[in-house]
Design a protein around this motif. Structure first.
Motif, PDB file in Angstrom:
ATOM      1  N   GLN A   1      20.926  32.207 -11.175  1.00 44.81           N
ATOM      2  CA  GLN A   1      20.995  33.027  -9.958  1.00 44.81           C
ATOM      3  C   GLN A   1      19.925  32.580  -8.955  1.00 44.81           C
ATOM      4  O   GLN A   1      18.760  32.418  -9.336  1.00 44.81           O
ATOM      5  N   GLY A   2      20.323  32.379  -7.715  1.00 43.32           N
ATOM      6  CA  GLY A   2      19.365  31.966  -6.695  1.00 43.32           C
ATOM      7  C   GLY A   2      19.060  30.474  -6.740  1.00 43.32           C
ATOM      8  O   GLY A   2      18.272  29.974  -5.948  1.00 43.32           O
ATOM      9  N   GLY A   3      19.693  29.772  -7.697  1.00 41.64           N
ATOM     10  CA  GLY A   3      19.405  28.338  -7.853  1.00 41.64           C
ATOM     11  C   GLY A   3      19.962  27.525  -6.698  1.00 41.64           C
ATOM     12  O   GLY A   3      21.109  27.711  -6.306  1.00 41.64           O
TER      13      GLY A   3
ATOM     14  N   LEU B   1      21.280  23.990  -5.470  1.00 42.24           N
ATOM     15  CA  LEU B   1      21.822  22.857  -6.222  1.00 42.24           C
ATOM     16  C   LEU B   1      20.921  21.636  -6.217  1.00 42.24           C
ATOM     17  O   LEU B   1      20.799  20.939  -7.212  1.00 42.24           O
ATOM     18  N   GLU B   2      20.244  21.399  -5.093  1.00 48.52           N
ATOM     19  CA  GLU B   2      19.452  20.166  -5.031  1.00 48.52           C
ATOM     20  C   GLU B   2      18.268  20.195  -5.993  1.00 48.52           C
ATOM     21  O   GLU B   2      17.698  19.162  -6.308  1.00 48.52           O
ATOM     22  N   TYR B   3      17.877  21.401  -6.451  1.00 50.31           N
ATOM     23  CA  TYR B   3      16.745  21.491  -7.379  1.00 50.31           C
ATOM     24  C   TYR B   3      17.178  21.690  -8.832  1.00 50.31           C
ATOM     25  O   TYR B   3      16.349  21.750  -9.726  1.00 50.31           O
ATOM     26  N   VAL B   4      18.478  21.854  -9.058  1.00 53.73           N
ATOM     27  CA  VAL B   4      18.960  22.069 -10.421  1.00 53.73           C
ATOM     28  C   VAL B   4      19.116  20.715 -11.113  1.00 53.73           C
ATOM     29  O   VAL B   4      19.596  19.759 -10.513  1.00 53.73           O
ATOM     30  N   ASP B   5      18.695  20.619 -12.382  1.00 54.26           N
ATOM     31  CA  ASP B   5      18.781  19.313 -13.063  1.00 54.26           C
ATOM     32  C   ASP B   5      20.241  18.915 -13.266  1.00 54.26           C
ATOM     33  O   ASP B   5      21.142  19.753 -13.323  1.00 54.26           O
ATOM     34  N   SER B   6      20.486  17.618 -13.388  1.00 49.94           N
ATOM     35  CA  SER B   6      21.860  17.123 -13.371  1.00 49.94           C
ATOM     36  C   SER B   6      22.641  17.547 -14.612  1.00 49.94           C
ATOM     37  O   SER B   6      23.847  17.747 -14.554  1.00 49.94           O
ATOM     38  N   HIS B   7      21.956  17.747 -15.735  1.00 48.80           N
ATOM     39  CA  HIS B   7      22.660  18.179 -16.938  1.00 48.80           C
ATOM     40  C   HIS B   7      23.233  19.583 -16.738  1.00 48.80           C
ATOM     41  O   HIS B   7      24.390  19.841 -17.061  1.00 48.80           O
ATOM     42  N   THR B   8      22.402  20.464 -16.203  1.00 49.39           N
ATOM     43  CA  THR B   8      22.852  21.833 -15.929  1.00 49.39           C
ATOM     44  C   THR B   8      24.013  21.820 -14.940  1.00 49.39           C
ATOM     45  O   THR B   8      25.019  22.517 -15.118  1.00 49.39           O
ATOM     46  N   LEU B   9      23.887  20.967 -13.916  1.00 48.12           N
ATOM     47  CA  LEU B   9      24.918  20.890 -12.884  1.00 48.12           C
ATOM     48  C   LEU B   9      26.228  20.391 -13.474  1.00 48.12           C
ATOM     49  O   LEU B   9      27.308  20.921 -13.171  1.00 48.12           O
TER      50      LEU B   9
END
Lengths: 198, 198
Positions: free
Chosen positions: B175-177, B179-187
């Motif tokens: 929540q509130g994440g 996308l540019e700061y979320v790690d690629s695995h999570t994405l």
């Protein structure tokens, strides 16, 4: 959560500086789940420390005896007295290894708005110590805050009549400080107090 | 510094998570100088908590009684069981207010290299609990780490023969994440597990 005693432990941990509700919960869980022996040891250490540690009757720093080790030491220079606000400052200066004289802890700084005047921080007692005539130099090591500065200036005035040299710890750019990140007040002090190198 | 008991208190405080030597010193000074009553209260709370808090005999969370309040509650759904790694996870889920069933605390995750197999985290006991036939759905809420995932997968295998639905808490962008700061695995997980909106 879990039980009353757990919540009480979380609440009790919150008295620690910079420990908020989340950290206190994490600490309580860590102690209960992973280190009960450590928790019991911590309880014992807290009880011992609060029972046996008190102010040194000479310098007002902390000790378990009537007079602290530094005041009793014959290896330290009786002629130089470093005046600080709190035992935390004694600790900081001791850890810097830069001072071999004795200390005097005020236990605070002047703050007229809070009703803290010279008596409240024991300035008459300090003047009396200086009156004994052993001390040749007083290093004023109160904080570099407005109150610390005011306290230092007050002490200079209050000891005008005594043949004691009063010095103030230097203020300027801290070690490793990059000029672009140093605040302008500090920088202006550093320029003003510049030292001759050649 | 100051005295042996002071140093012992500093050492004892270092068992707290994320408390280094500097913080422990600051905490000890704060307790001794400013809050002795709080320190005595903390010692008492530590002694009480370590004496009375233990594992719930049913879910292995923490309680002061034989069986914890959540296990005893008639207002909570016996048919949904949330499996977590530790009591800290029970606390986190309870605080989210998102779950009204019961819990089962494994007390860790599978980690063959450390010699932690199914027996060490009580999987046979969990299977036995499920065998009683009350539970219709198990929510696997182990951590989203490699070990937590492996433990969840192992549990699905170990309960294959039982008529119990096994679900896993969702993984994706928090929540509130941004996308540019979320790690690629999570994405990549979030894209893979996308949900239909229309």
């Amino acid at each position: 959560m879990f039980s009353d005693r757990f919540d009480q432990l979380v609440q009790a941990l919150r008295i620690l500086p910079s420990v908020g509700p989340k950290s206190a919960q994490r600490m309580a869980l860590h102690l209960i789940m992973k280190n009960r022996e450590g928790a019991i040891g911590l309880a014992h250490a807290l009880n011992e420390a609060t029972t046996y540690i008190h102010e040194c009757s000479v310098c007002h720093s902390l000790t378990e005896n009537e007079i602290c080790d530094i005041c009793l030491s014959h290896e330290r220079d009786d002629q130089i007295l470093c005046v600080v606000e709190s035992p935390a400052d004694v600790m900081a200066i001791e850890q810097s290894g830069s001072f071999r004289g004795k200390y005097h802890v005020l236990g605070g700084h002047l703050s007229p708005l809070d009703g803290i005047g010279p008596e409240e921080i024991g300035i008459p007692y300090l003047v009396q110590r200086l009156n004994e005539g052993k001390v040749a130099e007083v290093i004023l090591a109160t904080n570099a805050t407005v109150e610390g500065q005011a306290t230092a200036h007050y002490l200079v005035e209050a000891t005008k009549h005594l043949p004691v040299q009063m010095t103030r710890i230097a203020q300027g750019v801290p070690q490793g400080g990059e000029l672009e990140y140093v605040d302008s007040h500090t920088l202006s002090q550093a320029v003003h107090n510049r030292m001759r190198m050649k």
